[in-house]
Design a protein around this motif. Structure first.
Motif, PDB file in Angstrom:
ATOM      1  N   LEU A  40     -26.550  21.484 -79.712  1.00 21.52           N
ATOM      2  CA  LEU A  40     -26.376  22.799 -79.001  1.00 21.52           C
ATOM      3  C   LEU A  40     -25.001  23.277 -79.359  1.00 21.52           C
ATOM      4  N   THR A  41     -24.122  22.429 -79.560  1.00 17.30           N
ATOM      5  CA  THR A  41     -22.593  22.594 -79.602  1.00 17.30           C
ATOM      6  C   THR A  41     -21.904  22.552 -80.974  1.00 17.30           C
ATOM      7  N   THR A  42     -22.630  22.157 -82.053  1.00 18.82           N
ATOM      8  CA  THR A  42     -22.426  22.028 -83.289  1.00 18.82           C
ATOM      9  C   THR A  42     -23.435  22.425 -84.124  1.00 18.82           C
ATOM     10  N   GLN A  43     -23.037  22.693 -85.787  1.00 16.59           N
ATOM     11  CA  GLN A  43     -23.762  23.039 -86.833  1.00 16.59           C
ATOM     12  C   GLN A  43     -24.260  21.986 -87.791  1.00 16.59           C
ATOM     13  N   GLU A  44     -23.926  20.620 -87.077  1.00 14.78           N
ATOM     14  CA  GLU A  44     -24.253  19.346 -87.972  1.00 14.78           C
ATOM     15  C   GLU A  44     -25.607  19.440 -88.253  1.00 14.78           C
ATOM     16  N   PRO A  45     -25.934  18.812 -89.398  1.00 15.47           N
ATOM     17  CA  PRO A  45     -27.368  18.556 -89.644  1.00 15.47           C
ATOM     18  C   PRO A  45     -28.035  17.548 -89.019  1.00 15.47           C
ATOM     19  N   LEU A  46     -29.281  17.433 -88.728  1.00 13.90           N
ATOM     20  CA  LEU A  46     -29.950  16.248 -87.976  1.00 13.90           C
ATOM     21  C   LEU A  46     -29.393  14.857 -88.520  1.00 13.90           C
ATOM     22  N   CYS A  47     -29.365  14.737 -89.798  1.00 11.19           N
ATOM     23  CA  CYS A  47     -29.269  13.557 -90.337  1.00 11.19           C
ATOM     24  C   CYS A  47     -27.831  13.141 -89.739  1.00 11.19           C
TER      25      CYS A  47
END
Length: 220
Positions: A166-173
């Motif tokens: 919810l708080t970052t744009q990081e990919p799930l991996c």
């Protein structure tokens, strides 16, 4: 039985409230950080925080009882069904439970687990910080938390993953690795087992949850 059920509901509600409060604080912190550089994004963060507080920023539809199991839900029920705090035990840390951990031990083990979510968390390490044998620690932990240590750690990893989604744009991996899970496939399997939805579906529902119209106007 009624008393026990009422206690469980109150515990889940308190856990939900704490998680929402943490999310609101994070969103407001983010808004403060970007206020000078991106005022529109800052307004959107504030609007989302307000929506959390008002119970508006919640996904609708699928209950976590099983894959594809859909039912009508109120906003509050939807929040309980999919928020990370819904299944995370909340032990009392102000008084000891007979046969359980002392308050100082609870605080230490929670801190130890949270500090090591990105890596391996061993039972003997948790026992060491509480100054107990591994066998006694396992029994005492379950008495205090209501679940075995391994189950709590898994739930805490999932809660951390939800926060990052919810708080970052990081990919799930990358989120999987940041939460101590070996790969995205393992993460997805655990996430679905705990939450009842795939990580991508959960992230999309929470991020796309409609804001109250007044706050949508402000954020626009």
């Amino acid at each position: 039985m009624m008393d026990a059920n009422q206690g469980n509901i109150e515990t889940r509600a308190a856990a939900d409230t704490r998680w929402i409060a943490a999310m609101v604080v994070k969103l407001l912190d983010d808004a403060g950080d970007i206020l000078d550089s991106d005022r529109d994004a800052a307004r959107a963060c504030i609007a989302r925080a307000a929506a959390f507080l008002r119970g508006e920023a919640t996904p609708q539809g699928i209950r976590p009882g099983g894959a594809g199991q859909a039912a009508p839900q109120t906003t509050r029920e939807a929040a309980k069904g999919t928020s990370p705090a819904a299944s995370l035990p909340s032990p009392a840390i102000t008084e000891a439970i007979r046969g359980g951990l002392a308050p100082w031990q609870i605080r230490r083990v929670i801190s130890h687990i949270d500090a090591n979510l990105a890596g391996t968390i061993r039972m003997d390490g948790c026992a060491t910080v509480t100054r107990l044998s591994t066998r006694y620690f396992s029994r005492a932990f379950k008495s205090s938390f209501g679940v075995p240590p391994h189950t709590y750690v898994v739930q805490r990893r999932i809660q951390r993953a939800q926060h990052l989604m919810l708080t970052t744009q990081e990919p799930l991996c990358q989120i999987a690795l940041a939460c101590g899970l070996c790969d995205q496939a393992h993460f997805s399997k655990l996430f679905r087992r705990v939450v009842g939805l795939s990580p991508s579906t959960w992230r999309r529902q929470w991020r796309d949850a409609p804001l109250e119209p007044a706050y949508q106007t402000e954020a626009a």
